[in-house]
Design an enzyme around this catalytic site. Sequence first.
Site, PDB file in Angstrom:
ATOM      1  N   SER A  28       0.410 -98.655 -70.125  1.00  0.00           N
ATOM      2  CA  SER A  28      -0.441 -98.067 -71.165  1.00  0.00           C
ATOM      3  C   SER A  28      -1.782 -97.622 -70.580  1.00  0.00           C
ATOM      4  O   SER A  28      -2.397 -98.331 -69.782  1.00  0.00           O
ATOM      5  CB  SER A  28      -0.699 -99.095 -72.272  1.00  0.00           C
ATOM      6  OG  SER A  28      -1.699 -98.610 -73.140  1.00  0.00           O
ATOM      7  N   LYS A  61       5.680-100.356 -83.498  1.00  0.00           N
ATOM      8  CA  LYS A  61       4.958 -99.589 -84.517  1.00  0.00           C
ATOM      9  C   LYS A  61       5.535 -99.701 -85.932  1.00  0.00           C
ATOM     10  O   LYS A  61       4.795 -99.609 -86.910  1.00  0.00           O
ATOM     11  CB  LYS A  61       4.916 -98.104 -84.127  1.00  0.00           C
ATOM     12  CG  LYS A  61       3.995 -97.808 -82.952  1.00  0.00           C
ATOM     13  CD  LYS A  61       3.879 -96.298 -82.775  1.00  0.00           C
ATOM     14  CE  LYS A  61       3.025 -95.934 -81.586  1.00  0.00           C
ATOM     15  NZ  LYS A  61       2.736 -94.500 -81.547  1.00  0.00           N
ATOM     16  N   ASN A  71      -0.111 -97.808 -85.768  1.00  0.00           N
ATOM     17  CA  ASN A  71      -0.437 -97.970 -84.339  1.00  0.00           C
ATOM     18  C   ASN A  71      -1.757 -98.698 -84.160  1.00  0.00           C
ATOM     19  O   ASN A  71      -2.201 -98.919 -83.035  1.00  0.00           O
ATOM     20  CB  ASN A  71      -0.454 -96.618 -83.606  1.00  0.00           C
ATOM     21  CG  ASN A  71      -1.661 -95.780 -83.969  1.00  0.00           C
ATOM     22  OD1 ASN A  71      -2.305 -96.010 -84.994  1.00  0.00           O
ATOM     23  ND2 ASN A  71      -1.990 -94.812 -83.126  1.00  0.00           N
ATOM     24  N   ASP A  94      -2.177 -91.514 -85.021  1.00  0.00           N
ATOM     25  CA  ASP A  94      -1.476 -90.468 -84.257  1.00  0.00           C
ATOM     26  C   ASP A  94      -1.611 -89.093 -84.915  1.00  0.00           C
ATOM     27  O   ASP A  94      -1.701 -88.076 -84.216  1.00  0.00           O
ATOM     28  CB  ASP A  94       0.006 -90.817 -84.099  1.00  0.00           C
ATOM     29  CG  ASP A  94       0.237 -91.953 -83.114  1.00  0.00           C
ATOM     30  OD1 ASP A  94      -0.593 -92.123 -82.202  1.00  0.00           O
ATOM     31  OD2 ASP A  94       1.252 -92.658 -83.247  1.00  0.00           O
ATOM     32  N   GLY A 125      12.099 -88.056 -84.122  1.00  0.00           N
ATOM     33  CA  GLY A 125      11.895 -89.484 -83.874  1.00  0.00           C
ATOM     34  C   GLY A 125      10.572 -89.951 -84.461  1.00  0.00           C
ATOM     35  O   GLY A 125      10.004 -89.309 -85.349  1.00  0.00           O
TER      36      GLY A 125
HETATM   37  P1  ATR Z   1       9.546 -90.927 -80.127  1.00  0.00           P
HETATM   38  O1  ATR Z   1       8.993 -92.163 -80.762  1.00  0.00           O
HETATM   39  O2  ATR Z   1       8.820 -90.522 -78.864  1.00  0.00           O
HETATM   40  O3  ATR Z   1       9.652 -89.809 -81.087  1.00  0.00           O
HETATM   41  P2  ATR Z   1      12.379 -91.388 -80.363  1.00  0.00           P
HETATM   42  O4  ATR Z   1      12.158 -91.910 -81.729  1.00  0.00           O
HETATM   43  O5  ATR Z   1      13.311 -92.118 -79.449  1.00  0.00           O
HETATM   44  O6  ATR Z   1      11.004 -91.311 -79.574  1.00  0.00           O
HETATM   45  O7  ATR Z   1      12.814 -89.857 -80.466  1.00  0.00           O
HETATM   46  C1  ATR Z   1      13.223 -89.107 -79.367  1.00  0.00           C
HETATM   47  C2  ATR Z   1      13.504 -87.670 -79.788  1.00  0.00           C
HETATM   48  O8  ATR Z   1      13.929 -86.926 -78.631  1.00  0.00           O
HETATM   49  C3  ATR Z   1      14.621 -87.543 -80.814  1.00  0.00           C
HETATM   50  O9  ATR Z   1      14.348 -86.472 -81.660  1.00  0.00           O
HETATM   51  C4  ATR Z   1      15.837 -87.265 -79.919  1.00  0.00           C
HETATM   52  O10 ATR Z   1      16.891 -86.581 -80.563  1.00  0.00           O
HETATM   53  P3  ATR Z   1      18.078 -87.427 -81.304  1.00  0.00           P
HETATM   54  O11 ATR Z   1      17.522 -87.827 -82.634  1.00  0.00           O
HETATM   55  O12 ATR Z   1      19.193 -86.475 -81.414  1.00  0.00           O
HETATM   56  O13 ATR Z   1      18.370 -88.599 -80.416  1.00  0.00           O
HETATM   57  C5  ATR Z   1      15.211 -86.362 -78.884  1.00  0.00           C
HETATM   58  N1  ATR Z   1      16.007 -86.316 -77.659  1.00  0.00           N
HETATM   59  C6  ATR Z   1      16.111 -87.258 -76.691  1.00  0.00           C
HETATM   60  N2  ATR Z   1      16.955 -86.857 -75.718  1.00  0.00           N
HETATM   61  C7  ATR Z   1      17.412 -85.623 -76.075  1.00  0.00           C
HETATM   62  C8  ATR Z   1      18.337 -84.667 -75.500  1.00  0.00           C
HETATM   63  N3  ATR Z   1      18.944 -84.899 -74.327  1.00  0.00           N
HETATM   64  N4  ATR Z   1      18.541 -83.503 -76.169  1.00  0.00           N
HETATM   65  C9  ATR Z   1      17.939 -83.249 -77.338  1.00  0.00           C
HETATM   66  N5  ATR Z   1      17.068 -84.105 -77.935  1.00  0.00           N
HETATM   67  C10 ATR Z   1      16.823 -85.277 -77.323  1.00  0.00           C
END
Ligand code: ATR
Length: 280
Positions: free
Chosen positions: A20, A71, A92, A108, A136
Amino acid sequence: MATNKNYTLAGVMGWPVAHSRSPAIHNHWIQHYGQTGAYVLLPVQPDLLPDAVRGLRALGFAGCNLTIPHKVAAMSLVDRIDPLARRIGAINTIVVEKDGALSGYNTDAFGYIQSLLDAQPNWRADAGPVTVLGAGGASRAVIVALAERGAKEIRLCNRSGDKAQALAQEFGAPVQAVPWEQRHEALADVALLVNTTSLGMKGQEPLDLSLERMPAHALVSDIIYVPLETPLLAAARQRGNPTVNGLGMLLNQARPAFAHWFGVMPEITPELRRLIEATL
Ligand code: ATR
């Protein structure tokens, strides 16, 4: 030398949390604003989060930040949740109030909007359609932030379409789910494109996205800050689009938290930017 000020303690709970940048940011401000206190790393295992949060008051902490994976779980551990944080569905920042009660906030959304305003002081959320990639946790804060600022049309594209649809349903107009396959077309006439997926992050594949249809004036933002210039931002810059990287969101989300604990709204100086960039 000696002051009558109380020693103010804050920190960040995460698991893992060693990487962090928050201690570097907050300790810089503590020094810069002549505060007495410290901001520390708090590695907290998920199953011990309730004990850790309850311990804040006993340990004399002014509060703490929360990062992955705490979170959402921390929401049920505080006494009061700010309405914006409730809409985002995550906190957060925790503030230990004078009476010992714990308040939960999410900074955020502020951090994201402020990062755009730092780059373009005249930026407006209602300047035109917005396309958001990813659904996400980070996406929720960005969507709520844009909606609060008056965005009229938010096209939400996510690899897993059901997640985008669920968010569109939850947040209602102006959020519309767009199939992931149509992300290239979803850039036609946008004023803003935001990447909240992990694609383009160091060690990850780049985002597969054609920028052909995107207007040359559209602002392109990526909330990733390692690397500072993702392949998406590099491609956007090369075709003349203005870009904003994720460092501004990281720095700006820290400001309201510091203000809650230390009573001063801190500024982002070039020196602080350089200090954090050197750690990336
Ligand atoms: P964060 O808190 O950073 O938003 P997260 O909740 O794990 O992390 O979300 C990651 C995002 O990246 C999601 O929208 C994920 O898509 P999915 O909902 O389909 O999993 C997206 N993501 C991660 N890897 C991906 C990939 N290879 N192609 C497309 N989207 C991806």
